[in-house]
Design a protein around this motif. Sequence first.
Motif, PDB file in Angstrom:
ATOM      1  N   VAL A 143       0.835  -1.209   0.000  1.00  0.00           N
ATOM      2  CA  VAL A 143       0.000   0.000   0.000  1.00  0.00           C
ATOM      3  C   VAL A 143       0.876   1.269   0.000  1.00  0.00           C
ATOM      4  CG1 VAL A 143      -1.734   1.299   1.303  1.00  0.00           C
ATOM      5  CG2 VAL A 143      -1.939  -1.187   1.043  1.00  0.00           C
ATOM      6  N   LYS A 144       0.557   2.156  -0.942  1.00  0.00           N
ATOM      7  CA  LYS A 144       1.329   3.389  -1.147  1.00  0.00           C
ATOM      8  C   LYS A 144       0.716   4.546  -0.364  1.00  0.00           C
ATOM      9  CE  LYS A 144       0.992   2.990  -5.780  1.00  0.00           C
ATOM     10  NZ  LYS A 144       1.290   3.224  -7.225  1.00  0.00           N
ATOM     11  N   MET A 145       1.510   5.599  -0.160  1.00  0.00           N
ATOM     12  CA  MET A 145       1.061   6.781   0.605  1.00  0.00           C
ATOM     13  C   MET A 145       0.372   6.319   1.886  1.00  0.00           C
ATOM     14  SD  MET A 145      -0.308   9.558  -2.139  1.00  0.00           S
ATOM     15  CE  MET A 145       0.790  10.131  -3.447  1.00  0.00           C
ATOM     16  N   LEU A 146       0.997   5.324   2.519  1.00  0.00           N
ATOM     17  CA  LEU A 146       0.404   4.649   3.677  1.00  0.00           C
ATOM     18  C   LEU A 146       0.265   5.604   4.866  1.00  0.00           C
ATOM     19  CD1 LEU A 146      -0.332   1.911   5.114  1.00  0.00           C
ATOM     20  CD2 LEU A 146       2.094   1.782   5.727  1.00  0.00           C
ATOM     21  N   ASN A 147      -0.968   5.833   5.311  1.00  0.00           N
ATOM     22  CA  ASN A 147      -1.160   6.719   6.465  1.00  0.00           C
ATOM     23  C   ASN A 147      -2.057   6.121   7.546  1.00  0.00           C
ATOM     24  OD1 ASN A 147      -3.624   6.937   5.112  1.00  0.00           O
ATOM     25  ND2 ASN A 147      -3.927   9.049   5.790  1.00  0.00           N
ATOM     26  N   ASP A 148      -2.471   4.858   7.363  1.00  0.00           N
ATOM     27  CA  ASP A 148      -3.400   4.273   8.341  1.00  0.00           C
ATOM     28  C   ASP A 148      -3.157   2.773   8.459  1.00  0.00           C
ATOM     29  OD1 ASP A 148      -6.483   5.065   9.521  1.00  0.00           O
ATOM     30  OD2 ASP A 148      -6.049   2.942   9.185  1.00  0.00           O
ATOM     31  N   ILE A 149      -2.843   2.341   9.688  1.00  0.00           N
ATOM     32  CA  ILE A 149      -2.649   0.919   9.994  1.00  0.00           C
ATOM     33  C   ILE A 149      -3.619   0.563  11.104  1.00  0.00           C
ATOM     34  CG2 ILE A 149      -1.028  -0.812  10.882  1.00  0.00           C
ATOM     35  CD1 ILE A 149       1.271   0.806   9.747  1.00  0.00           C
TER      36      ILE A 149
END
Length: 411
Positions: free
Chosen positions: A250-256
Amino acid sequence: MDRQFPSRALSSRRRFLKTAGASTLALLSAPALAETVVNLPLPGGPDERPITTTFPQKGPLILQRTRPPLLETPLEVFDQFVFTPNDQFYVRWHWADIPGAVDVSTFRLTVHGNVDRSLTLSIDDLLALPRVELAAVNQCSGNSRGYFQPRVPGAQWSNGAMGNARWTGVRLKDVLDRAGVKAGSIQVRFKGLDEPVVPDAPKLMKSLAIDHARDGEVMLAYAMNGEQLPLLNGFPLRLIVPGWYSTYWVKMLNDIEVLDRPDTNFWMATAYTIPDTPHANVEPGQTGFKSVPINRMVPRSLITNIKQSDTLHAGAPSLARGIAFGGDAGVARVDFSSDGGKTWEQTQLGKDEGKYSFRQWQISFAVPLKGSRALMVRCTSSSGETQPATPNWNPAGFMRNVIEQTPIVVV
Ligand SMILES: Nc1nc2c(c(=O)[nH]1)N[C@H]1C(S)=C(S)[C@@H](COP(=O)(O)O)O[C@H]1N2
Ligand SMILES: [Mo]
């Protein structure tokens, strides 16, 4: 710790990555990529595709679609570099609402869900964690879909929906440990900054099993080949899942989000599933088979310096070279055939850059008689898996890894 984003802090190694073998015994010089079209020998056409240089931070790439961008790496690039240069690394997005810029000073990664404490991490916070580096192939599940017969819907990629890079970042495990994964956690779900263009369309979300997410190899990368990620490859942060198809990266990953239940969202349960059969293979038209989420990659190899319909001289020494990768294991051996698969010879392997990386191979050969021939190359992984002789087929056009053939003319 340097508070700057590490674009300069990480040294650029690219000039050292040119392949040593590229200049020796060159059979053909690489065609100039200033050409505005490229010929792709896809069975269902089109025969020509435009080369584009108009995307930000990107050099010449094959244009598959503009919005959202689908850009393919030309074969010549794999011939020149074992690590695919960032500016010619392929691009694939599902939704067109992609930020045109990301402000690193305000960017935050949120870690939440079934954890002891939620985290909100800046890039600086991530830079303060132990840094890891790993070479790994990023390959789209549908790479080479254009060779499926009968044809299947989807991007008609040739073999360039993949690339190899050295990824730098932090272990996902280290981040999850800081949040404290609670008992009963089943999966970890990842989201990025891109959004669907129409309301109610499913945002791209991908999940990994909790043990996989914590295996110490899955990483959050803030750099690629010693430079920050190009925007179109996920700046400023992306997931790296070594050995698995890049739908999970996942790119531009900002949420896990740590989940205490299996993720049944569209992108896990419906899209990116494969038949639960050997080689994900079914008969065209077959229905009623069980499907599972696509997962590990399988071995592949390509000849990169000789193209379909090229001409060789009978009896003259020639060099074949290319790249191979073992899928989710290293490359044990690469074999070459210049007689359509009747006899095989072991090739000479290039430097081992790690089990998830491309590995170069080369061999000199001579074809004694005039006529038509098929050149073939076959990778065997270090876990003993070999490319199959017959192509697989499934409705989504995933996981092609048949031994490829390059028909040539000997004069
Ligand atoms: N945020 C986000 N990440 C994403 C996607 C996407 O649409 N959005 N596509 C995935 C798929 S299917 C592929 S093949 C790879 C492509 O990675 P690349 O563009 O860096 O080559 O990104 C993956 N990560
Ligand atoms: Mo993909």
